[in-house]
Design a protein around this motif. Structure first.
Motif, short mmCIF file in Angstrom:
data_model
loop_
_atom_site.label_atom_id
_atom_site.label_comp_id
_atom_site.label_asym_id
_atom_site.label_seq_id
_atom_site.Cartn_x
_atom_site.Cartn_y
_atom_site.Cartn_z
N UNK A 340 -37.38 0.63 65.35
CA UNK A 340 -38.26 0.88 66.49
C UNK A 340 -39.30 -0.21 66.70
N UNK A 341 -39.21 -1.33 66.00
CA UNK A 341 -40.21 -2.39 66.10
C UNK A 341 -39.51 -3.73 66.28
N UNK A 342 -39.98 -4.48 67.28
CA UNK A 342 -39.39 -5.80 67.56
C UNK A 342 -40.50 -6.85 67.53
N UNK A 343 -40.27 -7.95 66.84
CA UNK A 343 -41.23 -9.05 66.73
C UNK A 343 -40.85 -10.14 67.70
N UNK A 344 -41.82 -10.54 68.54
CA UNK A 344 -41.59 -11.59 69.52
C UNK A 344 -42.68 -12.64 69.39
N UNK A 355 -46.37 -11.13 68.44
CA UNK A 355 -46.79 -9.76 68.70
C UNK A 355 -45.63 -8.81 68.42
N UNK A 356 -46.00 -7.61 68.04
CA UNK A 356 -45.02 -6.57 67.70
C UNK A 356 -44.91 -5.62 68.88
N UNK A 357 -43.70 -5.40 69.31
CA UNK A 357 -43.43 -4.53 70.45
C UNK A 357 -42.78 -3.23 69.96
N UNK A 358 -43.37 -2.13 70.32
CA UNK A 358 -42.83 -0.81 69.95
C UNK A 358 -41.71 -0.46 70.92
N UNK A 359 -40.50 -0.42 70.41
CA UNK A 359 -39.34 -0.13 71.26
C UNK A 359 -38.80 1.27 71.01
N UNK A 360 -39.63 2.12 70.39
CA UNK A 360 -39.17 3.48 70.12
C UNK A 360 -38.87 4.23 71.42
N UNK A 361 -39.72 4.03 72.41
CA UNK A 361 -39.47 4.68 73.70
C UNK A 361 -38.17 4.18 74.31
N UNK A 362 -37.94 2.86 74.20
CA UNK A 362 -36.69 2.29 74.72
C UNK A 362 -35.50 2.89 73.99
N UNK A 363 -35.64 3.02 72.66
CA UNK A 363 -34.54 3.60 71.88
C UNK A 363 -34.30 5.05 72.28
N UNK A 364 -35.40 5.79 72.50
CA UNK A 364 -35.23 7.19 72.93
C UNK A 364 -34.55 7.25 74.30
N UNK A 366 -32.57 4.97 75.55
CA UNK A 366 -31.17 4.58 75.38
C UNK A 366 -30.36 5.72 74.78
N UNK A 367 -30.95 6.44 73.82
CA UNK A 367 -30.24 7.59 73.24
C UNK A 367 -30.00 8.66 74.31
N UNK A 368 -31.01 8.89 75.13
CA UNK A 368 -30.84 9.86 76.22
C UNK A 368 -29.78 9.39 77.20
N UNK A 369 -29.79 8.08 77.48
CA UNK A 369 -28.76 7.54 78.39
C UNK A 369 -27.37 7.68 77.79
N UNK A 370 -27.27 7.40 76.47
CA UNK A 370 -25.97 7.56 75.82
C UNK A 370 -25.50 9.01 75.88
N UNK A 371 -26.44 9.93 75.65
CA UNK A 371 -26.09 11.35 75.73
C UNK A 371 -25.67 11.73 77.15
#
Length: 575
Positions: A340-344, A355-364, A366-371
């Motif tokens: 859930x964390x990406x370093x850019x 800086x560290x970007x929180x991608x947990x929302x993106x992952x959620x 994407x999981x919702x989209x996959x579902x």
């Protein structure tokens, strides 16, 4: 004793100002605030030290006096220039910074004029005009302060109304009035009994008008700053700049009355000007970038700035500890620290920012989209299966419809075949009846085939009808009759006309049996479409009433043969 009293006034102003700074800090001094207070204390100590040097200048020998004079004015001018440099660093807004620097330049100019007046010129006229020139910075500095206050809260490039520049007109008039004092003596004039202004003088109304100009503009500056400040916490301490201004004004008044002689009026006025603006900056009435580095530290963005060697220079509190490998990898492309964390990173001058970007929302998401995609895939499969079921059902219904229509078309012939088969057992059927069954079967076969062809096409080739007639005639030949088929033209015909013509042929054939001995069929498919049957020894004719509404029926005899003709009004269709 007199010097001690004068020092008490300066110390009172210093203590009062520092007390205001501490109160503005909320009752305690953070590291940044303590550093700021330390700088202010150093400046005030130097200011007091310059006062001691000035006192030593008055009583010392010529050479030490010159040294003390030089040190005194270097300290004054250095403090003014140092404050100007700090303004250029702390004030980001270009227009605000420009007007404040112009005010600071006026203070430096005043101190410089005072320096050269007392040490470098002895001519009374020159020193007098240098004295008059004091009032150029004194009159312009408050005006520049007002312009700086008017510029607050505006965007870069968005200036205040040009009508405010009309204030330059009274400023120029006041400056002109002072500089031309030798002509009218309305600013300064020699005191009674004094030969020249250098000996003793009294002030005129132009001088008092200039003083009123200075005081009014500085008070207006404070009022504009207070009205434009939108930070409620800073507005609570708006009394701090007012008290500083009043304290400085009192110091200048005491110096003017020669009660306070530790510092002269120029440095007292410059101190009041700088202290007023500095107090506005310290309590937050003016936005500065003093604590931007602390903003970065307190920021919720997990970021850090490193130098070219990868050593962190600025880092937020929530920024993670990064290894050299992670720094090198993130410099090339984004790196996942965890799910859930990406370093850019991005390059900056002399280093990089990470800086560290929180991608947990993106992952959620994407999981919702996959579902959702899985659900849509299943839904699509169900829809496809349903559509396939509908297609199969439609095919079955279409087949049933065609079957019903076909059975309806040949229902009479099927009944005849069933009747012939039901009269006797199959072993006892005579040959003639079998031939009649074959004749009826041929019609059923060809009629259904012709109907299927015509169901898809509005126009068919005449050869399709000819094939049907030929097969029926072949079976009729087996029945014992002489048959012939003649076709004129190969144009296309209407599907319904072709079917009606074949039905007409079959009805006439069934009516002519069993005595029919010869049958000749002529199909004309040119300008018109018709079918003509010439029958010998025909048992009879069918009921032709139903064909009269479809085309033209003609019944006649030709050389002892019964002729029946069905002609269609629309004729044949050109292929």
């Amino acid at each position: 004793m007199k010097i001690r009293k004068q020092m008490a006034w300066v110390n009172l102003e210093i203590v009062l100002y520092l007390f205001f700074q501490i109160r503005a800090g909320g009752g305690y001094m953070a590291a940044a605030k303590r550093k700021s207070i330390a700088k202010l204390c150093l400046a005030l100590v130097l200011f007091v030290l310059a006062g001691f040097f000035r006192q030593a200048d008055r009583v010392g020998a010529p050479l030490p006096s010159a040294a003390f004079f030089l040190l005194t004015n270097l300290i004054y001018i250095g403090l003014a220039m140092g404050w100007g440099f700090s303004i250029s660093r702390r004030i980001l807004h270009r227009c605000d910074r420009r007007w404040l620097l112009l005010g600071c330049a006026m203070a430096v100019l005043w101190l410089f004029l005072r320096t050269v007046k007392y040490r470098f010129f002895n001519d009374d006229a020159v020193t007098r005009y240098l004295w008059y020139l004091y009032y150029v910075p004194q009159i312009l500095a408050p005006l520049f302060s007002l312009f700086a206050a008017l510029q607050l809260g505006r965007r870069e490039g968005d200036t205040f109304s040009l009508r405010w520049y009309l204030l330059f007109l009274p400023a120029i008039c006041l400056i002109g009035g002072v500089l031309t004092n030798d002509l009218h003596q309305m600013a300064f004039r020699a005191a009674p009994g004094a030969a020249t202004l250098s000996a003793d003088y009294i002030h005129g109304w132009v001088y008092y008008l200039a003083i009123a100009w200075i005081v009014v503009l500085l008070l207006a500056t404070g009022a504009v700053i207070y009205c434009k400040c939108r930070v409620s916490e800073s507005r609570r301490y708006a009394w701090v700049p007012l008290c500083v201004f009043l304290g400085g004004f009192a110091l200048c008044a005491l110096s003017f009355a020669n009660i306070y002689t530790f510092h002269k009026i120029p440095e007292c006025c410059c101190l009041t000007f700088a202290a007023f603006w500095e107090s506005c900056l310290q309590v937050g009435l003016l936005p500065t970038n003093d604590h931007y580095r602390y903003f970065f530290s307190e920021s919720t963005v997990a970021a850090q700035i490193v130098d070219e060697q990868g050593v962190p220079i600025y880092r937020a509190k929530n920024a993670p500890e990064l290894t050299a490998c992670q720094l090198d990898a993130a410099a090339r492309e984004a790196v996942l620290l965890n799910a859930d964390t990406r370093l850019q990173s991005a390059p900056v001058q002399d280093g990089r920012v990470y800086w560290v970007e929180d991608i947990s929302k993106i992952n959620r998401i994407q999981a919702q989209l996959a579902e959702i995609n899985t659900w849509l895939s299943e839904e699509n499969e169900l829809i496809q299966a349903e559509n396939e079921l509908k297609r199969q059902r439609a095919q079955i219904e279409e087949k049933n419809r065609l079957m019903d229509e076909m059975i309806a078309l040949v229902q009479p012939q099927l009944l005849q075949i069933n009747q012939l088969l039901g009269e006797e057992s199959v072993q006892k059927l005579d040959i003639q009846k079998l031939k009649q069954i074959c004749l009826l079967g041929a019609y059923v076969k060809r009629r259904v085939n012709l109907a299927l062809i015509c169901d898809k096409k509005a126009v068919i080739r005449a050869d399709e009808l000819t094939h049907c007639l030929r097969e029926s005639l072949t079976n009729l030949t087996q029945y014992g009759a002489v048959c012939a088929l003649h076709q004129e033209g190969t144009d296309s015909v209407c599907s319904c006309h072709a079917q009606n013509a074949y039905d007409f042929f079959e009805d006439c054939l069934e009516a002519a049996l069993p005595s029919l001995s010869a049958l000749m069929v002529r199909v004309e498919c040119g300008r018109r479409f018709s079918i003509r049957l010439m029958m010998e020894d025909a048992a009879g004719l069918p009921n032709v009433d139903k064909y009269k509404v479809l085309g033209k029926i003609t019944i006649d005899d030709a050389d002892g043969a019964l002729c029946a003709t069905l002609a269609f009004d629309l004729g044949g269709e050109r292929a």
